[in-house]
Design a protein around this motif. Sequence first.
Motif, PDB file in Angstrom:
ATOM      1  N   PRO A  87      42.268  54.618  49.453  1.00 21.31           N
ATOM      2  CA  PRO A  87      42.056  55.265  48.151  1.00 21.31           C
ATOM      3  C   PRO A  87      42.229  54.269  47.011  1.00 21.31           C
ATOM      4  O   PRO A  87      42.625  53.112  47.238  1.00 21.31           O
ATOM      5  CB  PRO A  87      43.143  56.351  48.129  1.00 21.31           C
ATOM      6  N   PRO A  88      41.952  54.666  45.774  1.00 23.26           N
ATOM      7  CA  PRO A  88      41.966  53.728  44.647  1.00 23.26           C
ATOM      8  C   PRO A  88      43.274  52.959  44.487  1.00 23.26           C
ATOM      9  O   PRO A  88      44.360  53.481  44.746  1.00 23.26           O
ATOM     10  CB  PRO A  88      41.706  54.644  43.442  1.00 23.26           C
ATOM     11  N   ASN A  89      43.142  51.713  44.024  1.00 24.10           N
ATOM     12  CA  ASN A  89      44.266  50.804  43.833  1.00 24.10           C
ATOM     13  C   ASN A  89      44.961  51.124  42.504  1.00 24.10           C
ATOM     14  O   ASN A  89      44.373  51.008  41.430  1.00 24.10           O
ATOM     15  CB  ASN A  89      43.736  49.367  43.845  1.00 24.10           C
ATOM     16  N   LEU A  90      46.243  51.490  42.582  1.00 23.48           N
ATOM     17  CA  LEU A  90      46.988  51.848  41.385  1.00 23.48           C
ATOM     18  C   LEU A  90      47.221  50.660  40.457  1.00 23.48           C
ATOM     19  O   LEU A  90      47.369  50.829  39.245  1.00 23.48           O
ATOM     20  CB  LEU A  90      48.332  52.467  41.774  1.00 23.48           C
ATOM     21  N   MET A  91      47.264  49.460  41.017  1.00 21.02           N
ATOM     22  CA  MET A  91      47.441  48.269  40.183  1.00 21.02           C
ATOM     23  C   MET A  91      46.296  48.143  39.178  1.00 21.02           C
ATOM     24  O   MET A  91      46.505  47.796  38.017  1.00 21.02           O
ATOM     25  CB  MET A  91      47.513  47.017  41.052  1.00 21.02           C
ATOM     26  N   ALA A  92      45.085  48.454  39.653  1.00 25.65           N
ATOM     27  CA  ALA A  92      43.917  48.363  38.780  1.00 25.65           C
ATOM     28  C   ALA A  92      43.773  49.597  37.895  1.00 25.65           C
ATOM     29  O   ALA A  92      43.381  49.498  36.734  1.00 25.65           O
ATOM     30  CB  ALA A  92      42.654  48.176  39.620  1.00 25.65           C
ATOM     31  N   LEU A  93      44.117  50.777  38.434  1.00 26.07           N
ATOM     32  CA  LEU A  93      43.960  52.015  37.683  1.00 26.07           C
ATOM     33  C   LEU A  93      44.951  52.134  36.528  1.00 26.07           C
ATOM     34  O   LEU A  93      44.583  52.528  35.415  1.00 26.07           O
ATOM     35  CB  LEU A  93      44.151  53.217  38.617  1.00 26.07           C
ATOM     36  N   ILE A  94      46.217  51.809  36.795  1.00 26.04           N
ATOM     37  CA  ILE A  94      47.282  52.030  35.823  1.00 26.04           C
ATOM     38  C   ILE A  94      47.719  50.730  35.156  1.00 26.04           C
ATOM     39  O   ILE A  94      48.080  50.702  33.984  1.00 26.04           O
ATOM     40  CB  ILE A  94      48.490  52.719  36.503  1.00 26.04           C
ATOM     41  N   GLY A  95      47.662  49.639  35.930  1.00 31.00           N
ATOM     42  CA  GLY A  95      48.117  48.361  35.406  1.00 31.00           C
ATOM     43  C   GLY A  95      49.628  48.214  35.508  1.00 31.00           C
ATOM     44  O   GLY A  95      50.353  49.162  35.814  1.00 31.00           O
ATOM     45  N   GLY A  96      50.117  47.018  35.243  1.00 32.20           N
ATOM     46  CA  GLY A  96      51.543  46.771  35.326  1.00 32.20           C
ATOM     47  C   GLY A  96      51.840  45.294  35.473  1.00 32.20           C
ATOM     48  O   GLY A  96      51.001  44.445  35.139  1.00 32.20           O
TER      49      GLY A  96
END
Length: 369
Positions: free
Chosen positions: A225-234
Amino acid sequence: MKKLIKYMSALKPLLLVILLQSACKKDGGYHNAIDISTKFSGNTYEYLKSKPGVYDSLLAVIDRTGLKQTLADSNVTLFAVTNSSFQLALNNLNTLRRQGDKDPLFLANIDGVQLDTMVSYYIIRGKRTTDSLLLQDGLDLYGVRFGYPMHGRVSKISASGLTGGGPDVIEYSNTKRSKFIRNWATTTTGSNNISTRNGIVHVVSPDHIFGFDEFVSRLTFVPPPPNLMALIGGKLTVLRDNNGGPDNGEGSKKVIDGDDHTKFLADLQGRLWMQFELNEPEVSGVYTLTSANDAPERDPKAWTYEGSNDGKIWTELDRRSNFFFEERYQTKVFRCPNTTAYKFYRVDITELRDGGLFQLAEWTINKVK
């Protein structure tokens, strides 16, 4: 002589009555199967080794996944899968791969993570004979490595046209974490109650396909499923960086740059973690690791995946050991039953394939499906 013949003729009616009564005598209406419990003086692993040509595939998987010691010294119940079950599973998988012009896979080179998960379905905590499974609804059973829920129930098979007149068999089910039996995948045993020094062995029917109905689906790559690093950032931090720093050609930032042809390279020194702080908390039940371009000995072999909301107190979400990548540039998808939104996630690496130099091409943390 004439007297003897006359005497025998007089007995004929009596003998006929006796024979008719004997022929018409009813039996009990069922046949009790004899339960012959075999005893083996060695441990469970040694029992498998004592049957060449029967459990060779199972032994290969046990050795590869590091379960030999468990079968040698722990109290376990093994639902032993024979060679034919593995052959059926591999034939199904490779038929599908041929249709996609892909090379065949074998037990030595298929995904070790999925293999580990599937073989664990068959090794249960504690000694469970058929007598312990006689409850009407059977008994919940739990895998020795991950505590995965399985189920066992005893039933009688038919024999000589008599329903329930045969020997006891165990209906052994993968519950798929469902309360509904209709969702379960079930097989039966062909032989029960083989007692070893440290456990019980039940032999699974040879027409069973190893992995229940999951073998092909687990070994066919499904994108995460989608990568949270890219979706939300951090922000990424690591316990120890490359000598050239995070922006170096092999620095830590390369592990989240989305390019599997770059890599993060650093000294392990017994432990090395990679931590990512999301801009806002989110649930991650999936993460991925991608092998780098060379030197398989630098691959991570054991680690934990953890979540935190303050970066100080960590909750273990997943644990892996005896892991290996089969190929270079290979992405492995790992799933865990996490339902909590954390702000921090990290992979804490404690062991490599060999040596002390760690490398990894990519790491992602992903949403729950």
